[in-house]
Design a protein around this motif. Structure first.
Motif, PDB file in Angstrom:
ATOM      1  N   ILE A   1       1.768  -4.832   3.537  1.00 39.40           N
ATOM      2  CA  ILE A   1       3.049  -4.065   3.404  1.00 39.40           C
ATOM      3  C   ILE A   1       3.058  -2.890   3.344  1.00 39.40           C
ATOM      4  N   ASP A   2       3.304  -1.966   4.296  1.00 43.83           N
ATOM      5  CA  ASP A   2       3.503  -0.470   3.919  1.00 43.83           C
ATOM      6  C   ASP A   2       4.704  -0.132   3.090  1.00 43.83           C
TER       7      ASP A   2
ATOM      8  N   THR B   1       0.750  -1.247  -0.023  1.00 45.30           N
ATOM      9  CA  THR B   1       0.006  -0.019  -0.017  1.00 45.30           C
ATOM     10  C   THR B   1       0.724   1.279   0.099  1.00 45.30           C
ATOM     11  N   THR B   2      -0.031   2.307  -0.242  1.00 47.94           N
ATOM     12  CA  THR B   2       0.726   3.660  -0.216  1.00 47.94           C
ATOM     13  C   THR B   2       1.035   3.813   1.288  1.00 47.94           C
ATOM     14  N   THR B   3       2.174   4.528   1.427  1.00 49.47           N
ATOM     15  CA  THR B   3       2.259   4.956   3.136  1.00 49.47           C
ATOM     16  C   THR B   3       1.134   5.288   3.895  1.00 49.47           C
ATOM     17  N   ARG B   4       1.151   4.805   5.108  1.00 49.36           N
ATOM     18  CA  ARG B   4      -0.074   5.121   6.094  1.00 49.36           C
ATOM     19  C   ARG B   4       0.073   6.336   6.252  1.00 49.36           C
ATOM     20  N   THR B   5       1.018   7.115   6.315  1.00 49.70           N
ATOM     21  CA  THR B   5       1.040   8.791   6.659  1.00 49.70           C
ATOM     22  C   THR B   5       0.212   9.505   5.612  1.00 49.70           C
TER      23      THR B   5
ATOM     24  N   GLY C   1       7.861   7.255   4.642  1.00 47.55           N
ATOM     25  CA  GLY C   1       6.750   7.824   5.057  1.00 47.55           C
ATOM     26  C   GLY C   1       6.625   9.447   5.234  1.00 47.55           C
ATOM     27  N   GLU C   2       7.824  10.013   5.247  1.00 45.02           N
ATOM     28  CA  GLU C   2       8.217  11.491   5.335  1.00 45.02           C
ATOM     29  C   GLU C   2       8.448  12.208   4.165  1.00 45.02           C
TER      30      GLU C   2
ATOM     31  N   ILE D   1      -5.470   3.587   3.296  1.00 47.32           N
ATOM     32  CA  ILE D   1      -5.725   2.173   2.666  1.00 47.32           C
ATOM     33  C   ILE D   1      -5.079   1.208   3.383  1.00 47.32           C
ATOM     34  N   HIS D   2      -3.713   1.549   3.995  1.00 47.02           N
ATOM     35  CA  HIS D   2      -3.031   0.581   4.697  1.00 47.02           C
ATOM     36  C   HIS D   2      -3.728   0.029   5.942  1.00 47.02           C
TER      37      HIS D   2
END
Length: 313
Positions: free
Chosen positions: A131-132, A90-94, A217-218, A98-99
């Protein structure tokens, strides 16, 4: 063992690659005013959606990822029959919900799959790992590509999982946004104040383009260059240097918020292709998906790869 791979539609990869590798896409729904479209990575539908008045208001878009129930239903309705082990990248949870939705759905899926598979005459175990990617856009595509490589090589799920989790912290996506005012309006809509009115106005007036970097994620700026073409060349040249220094996977993934033929005319592009060919690094190119376009604007360039820690410049 049948291994499946899933990604959300903000993962930028070529359509023919997604089809060839049977990658399942979790759509993101985009709403601008009364206009609504599910992003399933269709270039023609995306450009039609972003035309006219709707396109002019794209920075106001509301994006909605697959809900917990939708992810649950997708797995129990089809994927647990087609595969024995599934990686959902998935796209980063930040930056996206979706994650977390996929993780929540996984708990009920793993509790319920046995009776569903048994009813179909399949009593073998099923496993699911979310997986993030810790990244965005083309950056999400890097671990997806690597998962397909390892699957084709016959690697075991535990080995694939460990490698993907290692890559997540070492995947880097760099972006040159074309319009700072659009970007500022969009992140303001999302409650992010990282691009001030003054910097956006001055940047636009002076044609200064930032180069943004996403890792772990940053996201933040790592450079600024006068003119989009010059900023793109700097990014392509830097990527060529990273390729020459050695990547963690033989992959460079590009996405562009417009015609790929237009991207290929940017200065530095051809030199990057030559460096990648010399180093046997495969280059993937795709049209930026709808959810990416509404977040960063048409004409954005993103380059992604997996590499050891480094500094831009």
């Amino acid at each position: 063992m049948r291994i499946g791979i899933i990604a959300d539609s903000a993962c930028d990869l070529p359509g023919d690659f997604i089809e060839r590798e049977s990658i399942t896409i979790l759509p993101v729904t985009v709403q601008i005013g009364q206009a609504v479209l599910a992003d399933v990575r269709n270039e023609e539908a995306t450009m039609n959606f972003l035309s006219g008045e709707t396109g002019a208001r794209a920075f106001e878009a509301e994006t909605t990822p697959f809900t917990v129930q939708q992810v649950h239903d997708l797995f129990l309705g089809r994927l647990i029959h087609d595969y024995d082990y599934v990686f959902c990248i998935t796209t980063t949870r930040t930056r996206s919900g979706i994650h977390d939705n996929a993780v929540q759905a996984s708990y009920t899926i793993l509790n319920e799959y046995r009776s569903v598979r048994s009813a179909a005459g399949n009593n073998t175990p099923f496993a699911l790992r979310v997986i993030d990617s810790q990244n965005v856009f083309a950056g999400v595509g890097v671990p997806v590509i690597e998962a397909t490589r390892m699957r084709a090589a016959g690697e075991s799920p535990p080995k694939i999982r460990a490698h993907l989790e290692h890559l997540a912290g070492n995947t880097h996506a760099y972006m040159v946004p074309p319009d700072l005012n659009y970007l500022r309006n969009r992140i303001k809509k999302r409650g992010d104040k990282s691009v001030s009115f003054l910097s956006a106005t001055l940047g636009t007036a002076l044609d200064i383009k930032p180069i943004l970097h996403c890792n772990k994620g940053e996201t933040g700026p790592v450079g600024k260059v006068k003119g989009f073409a010059a900023a793109s060349k700097k990014l392509f040249d830097f990527t060529g240097e990273r390729v020459a220094a050695g990547l963690l996977t033989p992959t460079v993934n590009l996405c562009y918020g417009g015609s790929l033929d237009e991207m290929r005319t940017l200065p530095g592009y051809q030199q990057l292709r030559e460096v990648c060919a010399d180093r046997k690094v495969e280059v993937f190119e795709s049209f930026m998906g709808l959810s990416g376009l509404v977040n960063v604007g048409k004409g954005a360039l993103v380059v992604a790869f997996a590499a050891p820690p480094h500094k831009f410049g």
